[in-house]
Design a protein around this motif. Structure first.
Motif, PDB file in Angstrom:
ATOM      1  N   ARG A  46     -14.441  10.974  -6.656  1.00 40.49           N
ATOM      2  CA  ARG A  46     -14.228  12.406  -6.426  1.00 40.49           C
ATOM      3  C   ARG A  46     -14.334  12.738  -4.935  1.00 40.49           C
ATOM      4  N   VAL A  47     -15.349  12.182  -4.287  1.00 36.60           N
ATOM      5  CA  VAL A  47     -15.528  12.444  -2.861  1.00 36.60           C
ATOM      6  C   VAL A  47     -14.340  11.924  -2.068  1.00 36.60           C
ATOM      7  N   ARG A  48     -13.878  10.713  -2.417  1.00 38.44           N
ATOM      8  CA  ARG A  48     -12.715  10.156  -1.707  1.00 38.44           C
ATOM      9  C   ARG A  48     -11.497  11.042  -1.873  1.00 38.44           C
ATOM     10  N   ASN A  49     -11.242  11.476  -3.090  1.00 35.48           N
ATOM     11  CA  ASN A  49     -10.045  12.279  -3.343  1.00 35.48           C
ATOM     12  C   ASN A  49     -10.119  13.646  -2.665  1.00 35.48           C
ATOM     13  N   LEU A  50     -11.323  14.242  -2.660  1.00 41.92           N
ATOM     14  CA  LEU A  50     -11.479  15.549  -2.015  1.00 41.92           C
ATOM     15  C   LEU A  50     -11.315  15.454  -0.506  1.00 41.92           C
ATOM     16  N   ALA A  51     -11.575  14.265   0.058  1.00 40.62           N
ATOM     17  CA  ALA A  51     -11.479  14.084   1.507  1.00 40.62           C
ATOM     18  C   ALA A  51     -10.039  13.907   1.980  1.00 40.62           C
ATOM     19  N   ILE A  52      -9.093  13.808   1.041  1.00 42.04           N
ATOM     20  CA  ILE A  52      -7.689  13.667   1.423  1.00 42.04           C
ATOM     21  C   ILE A  52      -7.106  15.054   1.680  1.00 42.04           C
ATOM     22  N   PRO A  53      -6.560  15.294   2.861  1.00 42.20           N
ATOM     23  CA  PRO A  53      -6.005  16.622   3.174  1.00 42.20           C
ATOM     24  C   PRO A  53      -4.919  17.025   2.182  1.00 42.20           C
ATOM     25  N   LEU A  54      -4.835  18.305   1.920  1.00 43.29           N
ATOM     26  CA  LEU A  54      -3.878  18.822   0.935  1.00 43.29           C
ATOM     27  C   LEU A  54      -2.452  18.416   1.280  1.00 43.29           C
ATOM     28  N   ARG A  55      -2.089  18.525   2.581  1.00 42.52           N
ATOM     29  CA  ARG A  55      -0.705  18.204   2.955  1.00 42.52           C
ATOM     30  C   ARG A  55      -0.375  16.743   2.642  1.00 42.52           C
ATOM     31  N   GLU A  56      -1.397  15.883   2.696  1.00 48.21           N
ATOM     32  CA  GLU A  56      -1.182  14.463   2.382  1.00 48.21           C
ATOM     33  C   GLU A  56      -1.067  14.264   0.878  1.00 48.21           C
ATOM     34  N   ARG A  57      -1.876  15.016   0.120  1.00 49.40           N
ATOM     35  CA  ARG A  57      -1.847  14.860  -1.343  1.00 49.40           C
ATOM     36  C   ARG A  57      -0.491  15.219  -1.925  1.00 49.40           C
ATOM     37  N   ILE A  58       0.136  16.229  -1.336  1.00 49.63           N
ATOM     38  CA  ILE A  58       1.411  16.700  -1.911  1.00 49.63           C
ATOM     39  C   ILE A  58       2.623  16.043  -1.239  1.00 49.63           C
ATOM     40  N   ALA A  59       2.385  15.126  -0.311  1.00 53.21           N
ATOM     41  CA  ALA A  59       3.499  14.457   0.380  1.00 53.21           C
ATOM     42  C   ALA A  59       4.342  13.666  -0.614  1.00 53.21           C
ATOM     43  N   LYS A  60       5.645  13.746  -0.465  1.00 50.66           N
ATOM     44  CA  LYS A  60       6.575  13.034  -1.339  1.00 50.66           C
ATOM     45  C   LYS A  60       7.054  11.761  -0.649  1.00 50.66           C
ATOM     46  N   SER A  61       7.194  10.713  -1.420  1.00 49.09           N
ATOM     47  CA  SER A  61       7.645   9.441  -0.851  1.00 49.09           C
ATOM     48  C   SER A  61       9.110   9.534  -0.443  1.00 49.09           C
ATOM     49  N   PRO A  62       9.438   9.112   0.774  1.00 46.96           N
ATOM     50  CA  PRO A  62      10.838   9.084   1.203  1.00 46.96           C
ATOM     51  C   PRO A  62      11.557   7.833   0.699  1.00 46.96           C
ATOM     52  N   VAL A  63      10.816   6.951   0.062  1.00 47.71           N
ATOM     53  CA  VAL A  63      11.375   5.676  -0.410  1.00 47.71           C
ATOM     54  C   VAL A  63      11.484   5.707  -1.924  1.00 47.71           C
ATOM     55  N   THR A  64      12.664   5.456  -2.454  1.00 50.16           N
ATOM     56  CA  THR A  64      12.855   5.398  -3.900  1.00 50.16           C
ATOM     57  C   THR A  64      12.738   3.958  -4.372  1.00 50.16           C
ATOM     58  N   GLU A  65      12.416   3.797  -5.632  1.00 45.97           N
ATOM     59  CA  GLU A  65      12.268   2.447  -6.179  1.00 45.97           C
ATOM     60  C   GLU A  65      13.626   1.749  -6.261  1.00 45.97           C
ATOM     61  N   SER A  66      13.698   0.577  -5.673  1.00 50.49           N
ATOM     62  CA  SER A  66      14.903  -0.248  -5.732  1.00 50.49           C
ATOM     63  C   SER A  66      14.457  -1.690  -5.616  1.00 50.49           C
ATOM     64  N   SER A  67      15.354  -2.613  -5.867  1.00 51.80           N
ATOM     65  CA  SER A  67      14.990  -4.020  -5.752  1.00 51.80           C
ATOM     66  C   SER A  67      14.559  -4.352  -4.333  1.00 51.80           C
ATOM     67  N   GLU A  68      15.162  -3.685  -3.345  1.00 55.12           N
ATOM     68  CA  GLU A  68      14.821  -3.973  -1.954  1.00 55.12           C
ATOM     69  C   GLU A  68      13.457  -3.391  -1.585  1.00 55.12           C
ATOM     70  N   SER A  69      13.176  -2.138  -1.980  1.00 55.53           N
ATOM     71  CA  SER A  69      11.864  -1.548  -1.650  1.00 55.53           C
ATOM     72  C   SER A  69      10.748  -2.270  -2.392  1.00 55.53           C
ATOM     73  N   LEU A  70      11.009  -2.698  -3.624  1.00 51.66           N
ATOM     74  CA  LEU A  70      10.009  -3.469  -4.365  1.00 51.66           C
ATOM     75  C   LEU A  70       9.748  -4.806  -3.690  1.00 51.66           C
ATOM     76  N   ARG A  71      10.822  -5.449  -3.216  1.00 53.99           N
ATOM     77  CA  ARG A  71      10.657  -6.738  -2.539  1.00 53.99           C
ATOM     78  C   ARG A  71       9.815  -6.589  -1.274  1.00 53.99           C
ATOM     79  N   LYS A  72      10.142  -5.579  -0.476  1.00 58.11           N
ATOM     80  CA  LYS A  72       9.396  -5.364   0.767  1.00 58.11           C
ATOM     81  C   LYS A  72       7.943  -4.985   0.474  1.00 58.11           C
ATOM     82  N   GLY A  73       7.751  -4.122  -0.521  1.00 56.46           N
ATOM     83  CA  GLY A  73       6.395  -3.729  -0.883  1.00 56.46           C
ATOM     84  C   GLY A  73       5.580  -4.893  -1.384  1.00 56.46           C
ATOM     85  N   ARG A  74       6.217  -5.748  -2.145  1.00 55.62           N
ATOM     86  CA  ARG A  74       5.513  -6.917  -2.676  1.00 55.62           C
ATOM     87  C   ARG A  74       5.109  -7.861  -1.546  1.00 55.62           C
ATOM     88  N   GLU A  75       5.987  -8.044  -0.570  1.00 52.67           N
ATOM     89  CA  GLU A  75       5.662  -8.905   0.566  1.00 52.67           C
ATOM     90  C   GLU A  75       4.457  -8.361   1.328  1.00 52.67           C
TER      91      GLU A  75
END
Length: 549
Positions: A46-75
């Motif tokens: 709870r403390v960790r989650n409350l310490a995350i700024p609101l603007r960060e909590r609602i941030a949307k990922s600019p990266v969509t799931e694809s074979s390439e993003s999964l490959r890079k993320g896995r690496e």
């Protein structure tokens, strides 16, 4: 007065609780191996989650799931996170189980409920008073890499109960749709896969005239015409030719050695070779490929109709029948070996990359060299048993230490390895969808190994640099991880063609003296003796003298 009295008693109560808590803490001691209480876990989260700024909590990922993003993320995950979180994200590693608080299971609901923005913030900034480090680096722009990692962490989420139920019914209700049906949604993966050996293990020369490598006119071993060839098998080490008679295919008695560019005879001997050969006449034209080959060279070979859903190792060989997934794609109506436990996931590969025999044999009077009845999602051990090893003896299949001797035995090797015991999967290193690397490796050579086994890593090697571990110059053949831990000593069926062992054991020069197993040292330094190799290794400070003699 009453207020001051209330404050006094409240202060005494807090002090008393503090003293009691301190006494309990001192009594328990400060140990990272202590198991955090449920209260501590909930409070810390709870403390960790409350310490995350609101603007960060609602941030949307600019990266969509694809074979390439999964490959890079896995690496990124394997290189930076797996030492604590494990390759499966469970946190059940030597490091993860000895941190306080414990490394979280990334597959668990508590992690998967976090927003993309929360995951990104935690990865980038770390978590105070824990073992979670920050990624912030003034010399490196990490944000894009972190978003790829978020995509990969999302892919670790387990199936829901509804999805599990879907899989159970889909296995019996779906039918095979063919790999081309997957192309529409998985175009990038499909394009890579169709260039792999998996997609081209058998080819019809009428539709692929380029499939036949040699000039047939040069064949003086056993002449045949192009018109006789129904299928061409192989193209890397050797090439064989199947002719069709009725509903069956039969191997012609000749093969092309790709390495030496020579024609060689081909027939499995009745004795001293593959176990099934003694049950068939010593004549290739009486040895149909249905029982001996076709179950692994196709999708859903039917032993009664002798028909297949698709030739070659298509998508549904590993993902199961896909008609319902094609009609309405969900995670619950398709199988994914990458989401299975390591045994089931590895069985998807071991079923064909191993030497063994069916649990029930013969089957309707015939002897099969592949696990009849098995398909992905079932228990391979109910259909297939690996060939036994006789320790101390060199056989057609094994060296005396039970390292494989014959081809197509990666599974026999791997099942003995420490890697297998720790839940590593074939897909941890290989991507059967296709890569630009040899053997469809996810990354080239040492880069792949060092993702998990970098210098000073808890997984080893326990040395400050790779050179200190290998005692060879960086970039030299002797500094390649596979050179010592995966020597090329397993035959591929034609003279001089060998593939890498998969036990990951180091074969010492002493084992060569005792058992005549080729060792990496004198295989590379062919002009040197095993005595020379043992003497050189005796000066390596990290090696026990009892291990090398």
């Amino acid at each position: 007065m009453k207020i001051w009295r209330a404050i006094f008693f409240a202060g005494c109560g807090i002090a008393g609780l503090s003293i009691l808590g301190l006494a309990l803490l001192i009594g328990r001691g400060f140990r990272a191996t202590s198991m955090p209480t449920s209260f501590e876990r909930v409070l810390a989260r709870r403390v960790r989650n409350l310490a995350i700024p609101l603007r960060e909590r609602i941030a949307k990922s600019p990266v969509t799931e694809s074979s390439e993003s999964l490959r890079k993320g896995r690496e990124e995950f394997l290189a930076r996170c797996s030492v604590c979180h494990g390759v499966d994200g469970s946190g059940k590693t030597e490091m993860g189980l000895n941190l306080y608080p414990r490394v979280p299971d990334l597959r668990a609901p508590a992690t998967q409920r976090l927003s993309d923005g929360e995951l990104h913030y935690i990865i980038e900034n770390g978590v105070s008073l824990t073992g979670m480090p920050a990624w912030r680096n003034a010399q490196r722009e990490s944000s894009g890499a972190i978003w790829n990692l978020v995509v990969f962490i999302r892919s670790l989420r387990p199936l829901t109960q509804i999805e599990f139920a879907q899989q159970a019914t889909t296995g019996s209700s779906a039918h095979y749709a063919g790999s081309q049906a997957c192309e529409k949604c998985h175009a990038q993966i499909y394009d890579r896969w169709k260039r792999t050996p998996m997609a081209n293990v058998v080819r019809d020369p009428r539709t692929h005239p380029e499939a036949i490598i040699p000039q047939l006119e040069s064949n003086t071993v056993a002449k045949f015409a192009k018109e006789q060839v129904a299928f061409v098998y192989g193209s890397i080490w050797k090439q064989r030719y199947f002719t069709k008679v009725g509903d069956d295919y039969f191997p012609l008695p000749v093969q092309w050695d790709v390495g030496t560019q020579k024609w060689l005879p081909y027939m499995v001997p009745s004795h001293g070779g593959d176990w099934w050969a003694e049950f068939y006449p010593p004549d290739n034209m009486q040895r149909p490929t249905g029982p001996t080959c076709d179950g692994c060279h196709s999708v859903d070979y039917d032993i009664h109709s002798k028909q297949v859903a698709e030739w070659n190792v298509g998508c549904e060989a590993c993902h199961g029948p896909g008609s319902e997934h094609v009609a309405q794609p969900t995670r619950g109506n398709i199988l994914n070996p990458g989401r299975m436990d390591s045994i089931a996931g590895n069985d998807t590969c071991i079923r064909c990359h191993s030497q063994g025999r069916p649990v029930a044999s013969p089957i309707e009077g015939r002897y099969y060299d592949w696990p009849v009845g098995y398909r992905v999602g079932l228990r391979l051990q109910d259909f297939w048993k690996l060939e036994d090893c006789a320790p101390g003896q060199t056989t057609f299949l094994y060296f005396p230490d039970c390292t494989a001797h014959k081809n197509r035995m990666q599974g026999n090797d791997f099942a003995q390895s420490v890697m297998y015991e720790h839940g590593i999967m074939c897909s941890s290193c290989h991507d059967v969808h296709g890569t630009e690397n040899r053997a469809q490796l996810r990354a080239p050579g040492n880069q792949l190994c060092l993702e998990c086994h970098g210098p000073t890593s808890p997984n080893g090697p326990h040395a400050a640099t790779l050179e200190e571990h290998t005692h060879h110059r960086a970039g030299s053949p002797g500094s390649e991880c596979a050179a010592c831990h995966m020597p090329k000593i397993e035959t591929e069926g034609v003279p001089g063609a060998y593939v890498h062992a998969h036990t990951f054991r180091f074969i010492t020069p002493a084992m060569t003296d005792q058992f005549q197993i080729p060792n990496p040292c004198t295989t590379c330094h062919a002009e040197k003796s095993t005595a020379w190799a043992k003497e050189a290794m005796s000066h390596w400070p990290e090696w026990s003298p009892w291990k090398i003699r």
